[in-house]
Scaffold this motif. Structure first.
Motif, PDB file in Angstrom:
ATOM      1  N   GLU A   1       8.255  56.212  14.959  1.00 15.73           N
ATOM      2  CA  GLU A   1       8.212  57.318  15.920  1.00 15.73           C
ATOM      3  C   GLU A   1       9.292  58.384  15.753  1.00 15.73           C
ATOM      4  O   GLU A   1       9.029  59.558  16.028  1.00 15.73           O
ATOM      5  CB  GLU A   1       8.279  56.758  17.344  1.00 15.73           C
ATOM      6  CG  GLU A   1       7.132  55.828  17.708  1.00 15.73           C
ATOM      7  CD  GLU A   1       5.793  56.539  17.776  1.00 15.73           C
ATOM      8  OE1 GLU A   1       5.775  57.765  18.020  1.00 15.73           O
ATOM      9  OE2 GLU A   1       4.762  55.866  17.572  1.00 15.73           O
ATOM     10  N   ILE A   2      10.497  58.015  15.341  1.00 18.10           N
ATOM     11  CA  ILE A   2      11.578  59.011  15.373  1.00 18.10           C
ATOM     12  C   ILE A   2      12.373  59.146  14.080  1.00 18.10           C
ATOM     13  O   ILE A   2      13.066  60.147  13.896  1.00 18.10           O
ATOM     14  CB  ILE A   2      12.557  58.731  16.534  1.00 18.10           C
ATOM     15  CG1 ILE A   2      13.224  57.359  16.397  1.00 18.10           C
ATOM     16  CG2 ILE A   2      11.858  58.842  17.874  1.00 18.10           C
ATOM     17  CD1 ILE A   2      14.210  57.059  17.519  1.00 18.10           C
ATOM     18  N   PHE A   3      12.275  58.186  13.171  1.00 18.67           N
ATOM     19  CA  PHE A   3      13.121  58.237  11.972  1.00 18.67           C
ATOM     20  C   PHE A   3      12.557  59.207  10.929  1.00 18.67           C
ATOM     21  O   PHE A   3      11.350  59.272  10.721  1.00 18.67           O
ATOM     22  CB  PHE A   3      13.252  56.844  11.349  1.00 18.67           C
ATOM     23  CG  PHE A   3      14.205  56.795  10.187  1.00 18.67           C
ATOM     24  CD1 PHE A   3      15.575  56.749  10.404  1.00 18.67           C
ATOM     25  CD2 PHE A   3      13.728  56.807   8.885  1.00 18.67           C
ATOM     26  CE1 PHE A   3      16.456  56.708   9.335  1.00 18.67           C
ATOM     27  CE2 PHE A   3      14.605  56.771   7.814  1.00 18.67           C
ATOM     28  CZ  PHE A   3      15.966  56.721   8.041  1.00 18.67           C
ATOM     29  N   ASN A   4      13.470  59.954  10.303  1.00 17.18           N
ATOM     30  CA  ASN A   4      13.105  60.816   9.174  1.00 17.18           C
ATOM     31  C   ASN A   4      14.314  60.956   8.246  1.00 17.18           C
ATOM     32  O   ASN A   4      15.359  60.355   8.487  1.00 17.18           O
ATOM     33  CB  ASN A   4      12.604  62.185   9.666  1.00 17.18           C
ATOM     34  CG  ASN A   4      13.634  62.919  10.508  1.00 17.18           C
ATOM     35  OD1 ASN A   4      14.764  63.158  10.081  1.00 17.18           O
ATOM     36  ND2 ASN A   4      13.246  63.271  11.736  1.00 17.18           N
ATOM     37  N   ASP A   5      14.158  61.752   7.189  1.00 24.68           N
ATOM     38  CA  ASP A   5      15.224  61.895   6.194  1.00 24.68           C
ATOM     39  C   ASP A   5      16.479  62.545   6.753  1.00 24.68           C
ATOM     40  O   ASP A   5      17.540  62.498   6.129  1.00 24.68           O
ATOM     41  CB  ASP A   5      14.721  62.709   4.996  1.00 24.68           C
ATOM     42  CG  ASP A   5      13.638  61.986   4.213  1.00 24.68           C
ATOM     43  OD1 ASP A   5      13.586  60.743   4.321  1.00 24.68           O
ATOM     44  OD2 ASP A   5      12.845  62.656   3.525  1.00 24.68           O
ATOM     45  N   ASN A   6      16.350  63.160   7.931  1.00 27.58           N
ATOM     46  CA  ASN A   6      17.483  63.854   8.537  1.00 27.58           C
ATOM     47  C   ASN A   6      18.162  63.019   9.630  1.00 27.58           C
ATOM     48  O   ASN A   6      19.030  63.512  10.339  1.00 27.58           O
ATOM     49  CB  ASN A   6      17.014  65.188   9.130  1.00 27.58           C
ATOM     50  CG  ASN A   6      18.151  66.188   9.270  1.00 27.58           C
ATOM     51  OD1 ASN A   6      19.046  66.240   8.428  1.00 27.58           O
ATOM     52  ND2 ASN A   6      18.115  66.971  10.335  1.00 27.58           N
ATOM     53  N   SER A   7      17.772  61.747   9.761  1.00 33.88           N
ATOM     54  CA  SER A   7      18.303  60.895  10.824  1.00 33.88           C
ATOM     55  C   SER A   7      19.615  60.241  10.413  1.00 33.88           C
ATOM     56  O   SER A   7      19.847  59.960   9.231  1.00 33.88           O
ATOM     57  CB  SER A   7      17.291  59.804  11.187  1.00 33.88           C
ATOM     58  OG  SER A   7      16.105  60.356  11.702  1.00 33.88           O
TER      59      SER A   7
END
Length: 314
Positions: free
Chosen positions: A158-164
């Motif tokens: 739901e919330i994780f991406n490469d910018n996390s």
């Protein structure tokens, strides 16, 4: 022939019911009543002689009432000749009082361990202890199950991406945050805070670069949410674009819900159902609750069958 019995206290009946469904074992009503003067009375409605009994009870607010309920249920089961009594405590109350932080103060977490054992508990299963050393307070088997698989699954989807980036709200939580970051191959940061009183903390410095990042704060519990909101504010002041928070135990003492609802710095908070939300909490859209019934049911099932529960510690 071995026989399993599930008994639920009054602290979290919904969670106990879902655990019962996963195990396909009906819940036994302990018939808890209160006398006019507040004393608690219990009468187990089913024969438990020779059975392996699992008592499901979070020691959440009102903490003292729920602790006494748990002790009285355990004593009743012991006197009813249960073969074993496992206290399944999704949230272990008094866990923050795990050492003498100043002179003439109690170690209440140890006291709870002693009275649970004296009451007749033969094993304890809990989730995400505030302090791991509490396990050493017990002279009976103790399993500290982690909620991280449930939280990680949600974060990844739901919330994780490469910018996390994962953030620890204090120095004591770095190891917990490192576990999440390792699983998702992400960086970590830490907030250096100073505690000025009970339930009062002031965030001071950010250790790590959070500028332009989507921050995910990882903690074991949220009580009054003062530390959490202060942390969110510090992260946004240091350039974070979004701030999410994940915590296993939503203690949410006053004025936590008001702070969370009014905090523009906090985009979403993810918690589990080890402590049930109040009706007011259920109305706040930014609070998302995850189900821990399956992982607790697995712990109970494996304990009953004398199987390994080590995979649930990861």
């Amino acid at each position: 022939m071995k026989r399993i019995v599930l008994v639920s206290g009054s602290s979290n009946p919904k969670l106990a019911s879902r655990i019962s469904q996963f195990l396909d074992v009906s819940l036994v009503d302990p018939q808890l009543v209160r006398f006019a003067n507040g004393e608690i009375y219990c009468e187990i409605e089913k024969n438990v002689r020779g059975a392996d009994v699992f008592v499901i009870q979070s020691t959440s607010s009102p903490v003292n009432d729920h602790v006494m309920e748990l002790l009285i249920m355990i004593d009743a089961l012991k006197r009813a000749s249960a073969a074993s009594i496992t206290a399944v405590i999704p949230h272990y109350g008094y866990s923050r009082q795990d050492r003498k932080a100043s002179p003439r103060t109690p170690i209440s977490a140890k006291l709870i361990a002693d009275i649970l054992t004296a009451a007749g508990a033969t094993r304890v299963i809990t989730m995400d202890l505030h302090a791991s050393q509490i396990q050493g307070f017990f002279n009976i088997p103790f399993d500290n199950i982690y909620a991280s698989p449930v939280l990680l699954e949600y974060i990844r989807a739901e919330i994780f991406n490469d910018n996390s980036i994962f953030v620890s709200p204090d120095a004591g939580g770095v190891e917990r945050v490192r576990h999440y970051a390792k699983k998702l191959k992400a960086d970590i940061a830490m907030i250096d805070k100073r505690r000025t009183g009970k339930n009062v903390a002031k965030a001071m410095n950010i250790v790590g670069n959070v500028e332009g990042k989507e921050c995910i704060i990882i903690d074991d519990m949220v009580d009054t949410a003062g530390t959490l909101i202060e942390a969110c504010r510090a992260l946004k002041d240091n350039g974070a674009t979004k701030v999410y928070a994940c915590a296993t135990h939503p203690v949410f003492s006053n004025p936590a819900l008001e702070r969370i609802a009014g905090a523009e710095e906090l985009d979403r908070i993810i918690v589990t159902d080890t402590i049930p939300l109040s009706p007011e909490g259920e109305l706040i859209d930014k609070i998302h609750v995850l189900d821990t019934a399956e992982i607790l049911a697995k712990a109970i099932h494996r304990t009953f069958n004398n199987d390994s529960v080590s995979s649930l510690f990861l």
